[in-house]
Motif scaffolding. Sequence first.
Motif, PDB file in Angstrom:
ATOM      1  N   ARG A  82       6.098  25.609   1.100  1.00 19.37           N
ATOM      2  CA  ARG A  82       4.810  25.010   0.776  1.00 19.37           C
ATOM      3  C   ARG A  82       4.612  23.712   1.537  1.00 19.37           C
ATOM      4  NH1 ARG A  82       2.740  23.622  -5.319  1.00 19.37           N
ATOM      5  NH2 ARG A  82       0.560  23.241  -4.785  1.00 19.37           N
ATOM      6  N   PRO A  83       3.606  23.624   2.421  1.00 20.83           N
ATOM      7  CA  PRO A  83       3.381  22.385   3.182  1.00 20.83           C
ATOM      8  C   PRO A  83       3.045  21.217   2.251  1.00 20.83           C
ATOM      9  CG  PRO A  83       2.136  24.224   4.110  1.00 20.83           C
ATOM     10  CD  PRO A  83       2.646  24.680   2.784  1.00 20.83           C
ATOM     11  N   TYR A  84       3.455  20.016   2.649  1.00 21.48           N
ATOM     12  CA  TYR A  84       3.219  18.843   1.831  1.00 21.48           C
ATOM     13  C   TYR A  84       2.707  17.701   2.705  1.00 21.48           C
ATOM     14  CZ  TYR A  84       7.692  17.323   3.770  1.00 21.48           C
ATOM     15  OH  TYR A  84       8.700  16.975   4.641  1.00 21.48           O
ATOM     16  N   PHE A  85       2.126  16.707   2.045  1.00 26.84           N
ATOM     17  CA  PHE A  85       1.680  15.494   2.719  1.00 26.84           C
ATOM     18  C   PHE A  85       2.747  14.414   2.532  1.00 26.84           C
ATOM     19  CE2 PHE A  85      -2.413  17.525   1.524  1.00 26.84           C
ATOM     20  CZ  PHE A  85      -2.962  17.645   2.788  1.00 26.84           C
ATOM     21  N   PRO A  86       3.335  13.899   3.610  1.00 24.94           N
ATOM     22  CA  PRO A  86       4.305  12.808   3.463  1.00 24.94           C
ATOM     23  C   PRO A  86       3.619  11.568   2.884  1.00 24.94           C
ATOM     24  CG  PRO A  86       4.374  13.752   5.675  1.00 24.94           C
ATOM     25  CD  PRO A  86       3.148  14.289   5.010  1.00 24.94           C
ATOM     26  N   GLN A  87       4.397  10.764   2.176  1.00 26.96           N
ATOM     27  CA  GLN A  87       3.865   9.537   1.587  1.00 26.96           C
ATOM     28  C   GLN A  87       4.432   8.338   2.344  1.00 26.96           C
ATOM     29  OE1 GLN A  87       5.108   8.116  -2.380  1.00 26.96           O
ATOM     30  NE2 GLN A  87       2.985   8.399  -3.020  1.00 26.96           N
ATOM     31  N   GLY A 131       0.817  -1.215   0.000  1.00 27.08           N
ATOM     32  CA  GLY A 131       0.000   0.000   0.000  1.00 27.08           C
ATOM     33  C   GLY A 131       0.848   1.261   0.000  1.00 27.08           C
ATOM     34  N   LEU A 132       0.499   2.197  -0.858  1.00 28.20           N
ATOM     35  CA  LEU A 132       1.205   3.471  -0.964  1.00 28.20           C
ATOM     36  C   LEU A 132       0.178   4.582  -0.793  1.00 28.20           C
ATOM     37  CD1 LEU A 132       4.102   4.471  -1.581  1.00 28.20           C
ATOM     38  CD2 LEU A 132       3.446   4.593  -3.990  1.00 28.20           C
ATOM     39  N   PHE A 133       0.328   5.376   0.284  1.00 31.70           N
ATOM     40  CA  PHE A 133      -0.691   6.370   0.618  1.00 31.70           C
ATOM     41  C   PHE A 133      -0.040   7.675   1.089  1.00 31.70           C
ATOM     42  CE2 PHE A 133      -2.272   2.138   1.665  1.00 31.70           C
ATOM     43  CZ  PHE A 133      -3.495   2.098   1.016  1.00 31.70           C
ATOM     44  N   TYR A 134      -0.831   8.742   1.027  1.00 29.07           N
ATOM     45  CA  TYR A 134      -0.424   9.993   1.655  1.00 29.07           C
ATOM     46  C   TYR A 134      -0.989  10.038   3.072  1.00 29.07           C
ATOM     47  CZ  TYR A 134       1.103  11.887  -2.819  1.00 29.07           C
ATOM     48  OH  TYR A 134       1.771  12.099  -4.003  1.00 29.07           O
ATOM     49  N   LEU A 135      -0.167  10.467   4.021  1.00 23.49           N
ATOM     50  CA  LEU A 135      -0.650  10.691   5.376  1.00 23.49           C
ATOM     51  C   LEU A 135      -1.470  11.979   5.405  1.00 23.49           C
ATOM     52  CD1 LEU A 135       2.559   9.782   7.420  1.00 23.49           C
ATOM     53  CD2 LEU A 135       0.468   8.444   7.198  1.00 23.49           C
ATOM     54  N   HIS A 136      -2.450  12.029   6.295  1.00 24.32           N
ATOM     55  CA  HIS A 136      -3.368  13.163   6.325  1.00 24.32           C
ATOM     56  C   HIS A 136      -2.806  14.368   7.077  1.00 24.32           C
ATOM     57  CE1 HIS A 136      -7.088  10.356   5.608  1.00 24.32           C
ATOM     58  NE2 HIS A 136      -6.147  10.236   4.697  1.00 24.32           N
ATOM     59  N   ILE A 195       3.079  -6.313   9.996  1.00 27.88           N
ATOM     60  CA  ILE A 195       3.531  -5.294   9.065  1.00 27.88           C
ATOM     61  C   ILE A 195       5.026  -5.515   8.883  1.00 27.88           C
ATOM     62  CG2 ILE A 195       3.841  -2.826   8.667  1.00 27.88           C
ATOM     63  CD1 ILE A 195       0.947  -3.751   8.533  1.00 27.88           C
ATOM     64  N   ILE A 196       5.448  -5.898   7.713  1.00 31.48           N
ATOM     65  CA  ILE A 196       6.855  -6.267   7.525  1.00 31.48           C
ATOM     66  C   ILE A 196       7.694  -5.113   6.987  1.00 31.48           C
ATOM     67  CG2 ILE A 196       6.389  -8.717   7.294  1.00 31.48           C
ATOM     68  CD1 ILE A 196       6.500  -8.411   4.290  1.00 31.48           C
ATOM     69  N   HIS A 197       7.017  -4.019   6.588  1.00 30.78           N
ATOM     70  CA  HIS A 197       7.785  -2.850   6.133  1.00 30.78           C
ATOM     71  C   HIS A 197       6.899  -1.617   6.170  1.00 30.78           C
ATOM     72  CE1 HIS A 197      10.759  -0.510   3.892  1.00 30.78           C
ATOM     73  NE2 HIS A 197       9.779  -0.100   3.112  1.00 30.78           N
ATOM     74  N   SER A 198       7.458  -0.513   6.655  1.00 34.52           N
ATOM     75  CA  SER A 198       6.785   0.783   6.545  1.00 34.52           C
ATOM     76  C   SER A 198       7.867   1.853   6.479  1.00 34.52           C
ATOM     77  CB  SER A 198       5.844   1.043   7.731  1.00 34.52           C
ATOM     78  OG  SER A 198       6.578   1.143   8.937  1.00 34.52           O
ATOM     79  N   ALA A 199       7.661   2.823   5.600  1.00 34.36           N
ATOM     80  CA  ALA A 199       8.648   3.889   5.435  1.00 34.36           C
ATOM     81  C   ALA A 199       7.954   5.135   4.907  1.00 34.36           C
ATOM     82  CB  ALA A 199       9.769   3.462   4.479  1.00 34.36           C
ATOM     83  N   VAL A 200       8.321   6.268   5.483  1.00 33.18           N
ATOM     84  CA  VAL A 200       7.738   7.554   5.090  1.00 33.18           C
ATOM     85  C   VAL A 200       8.726   8.306   4.211  1.00 33.18           C
ATOM     86  CG1 VAL A 200       6.901   9.786   5.937  1.00 33.18           C
ATOM     87  CG2 VAL A 200       6.329   7.691   7.175  1.00 33.18           C
ATOM     88  N   ALA A 201       8.221   8.912   3.154  1.00 30.41           N
ATOM     89  CA  ALA A 201       9.044   9.739   2.271  1.00 30.41           C
ATOM     90  C   ALA A 201       8.448  11.141   2.209  1.00 30.41           C
ATOM     91  CB  ALA A 201       9.112   9.132   0.869  1.00 30.41           C
ATOM     92  N   GLU A 202       9.315  12.139   2.067  1.00 31.89           N
ATOM     93  CA  GLU A 202       8.848  13.523   2.042  1.00 31.89           C
ATOM     94  C   GLU A 202       8.027  13.820   0.799  1.00 31.89           C
ATOM     95  OE1 GLU A 202      12.007  16.267   2.532  1.00 31.89           O
ATOM     96  OE2 GLU A 202      12.502  15.616   4.561  1.00 31.89           O
ATOM     97  N   LYS A 203       8.396  13.220  -0.326  1.00 31.37           N
ATOM     98  CA  LYS A 203       7.719  13.511  -1.579  1.00 31.37           C
ATOM     99  C   LYS A 203       7.234  12.221  -2.220  1.00 31.37           C
ATOM    100  CE  LYS A 203      10.436  17.668  -2.533  1.00 31.37           C
ATOM    101  NZ  LYS A 203      11.367  18.336  -3.484  1.00 31.37           N
TER     102      LYS A 203
END
Length: 339
Positions: free
Chosen positions: A246-251, A233-238, A263-271
Amino acid sequence: MKLLIEEARPLYEASNRFKQQASWQWLSSSHIFGVQDPETGQIGYCTVMGNGGEMYGLAVYLGTEGLDNLFNLLQGNNVEDPVFTQQCLLLSFENRDELSSEEYKQLKALGFSYRGRNAWPTFHRYEPGFVPGPVREAKDLRFFATCVEQAIEVASSVQSDPDQLFHSDQQLFLTRVPERSSDGQAWNWSDQWVEPVPLVVEEEPAQAARIDEIKLARLRRLPCPPESFWEFGLFYLHTAVGNKGRPYFPQILIISEPASGMIIHSAVAEKKRSSEQCIEELVDLLLQREYKPSRLILTLPNIAQVLLPLLTSIDIDVYTADRLPMVEDVLQELNQFLH
């Protein structure tokens, strides 16, 4: 970056005329037409809002990517909230208390004032991954004003028969196209039926899936438990990030293994992740876990298409589904925690 004042005047003036025309009385969101930007040649695909009596205004979806967003929205195909994925300029008429202090100051500086509900024009830019915000760039203000002006012309010309905007060839859209006048001082506009340019894919799947042969050989030799599968699953955090600029939503990328409940993997990216980054993270995870699932299930067809060449070559089947129950539960809990 402050809101521009004088540069916004033509947009306010056009919006006042647009509201007075009230074309939502005969146009619906399915009546789509294009306006070509005189400066860049890009086409904005316009749809009038208000026929349902809830929100009044005009949305301009930018380029073929924006048009694709609009189709997904109209057909109910959005996997995520449209606020994270739309590529558009939005004019809406709101109540006074829904304007930001910055927008109100801009209006007052220009000498505009309104009374009543749904009377105050606001202009926002939506871009995937970023928090929607007021239109701040002069080039966007100019094109937006042009779109509103041309929307008035189109709405007036089809008032007696709005379905003139539907062509028998569904690939064609009535588009307002500019051409310089003979003296070079003005633009002359004409109606043309134009097919959108092909949607540009960020990376060709075959190119994106190239990894070195040593890793590929290791991936092929990994054991594969029968009937095992992972959810990808690939999602934007709210929750928005960034006070400056410019504020952004991390993915966030979440990979789960429902059989083990882990959950075997989770990682947040800025863009927004590139196709290549998605592949690299998945490859690293497979090598780290030292086994591979027989199936990988996703909700995003475009990401599935990107991963398909690699996963097929290492005997992992790729499927798309409407929902990823375990991943979505984790995402919901995370969003509630962050709020």
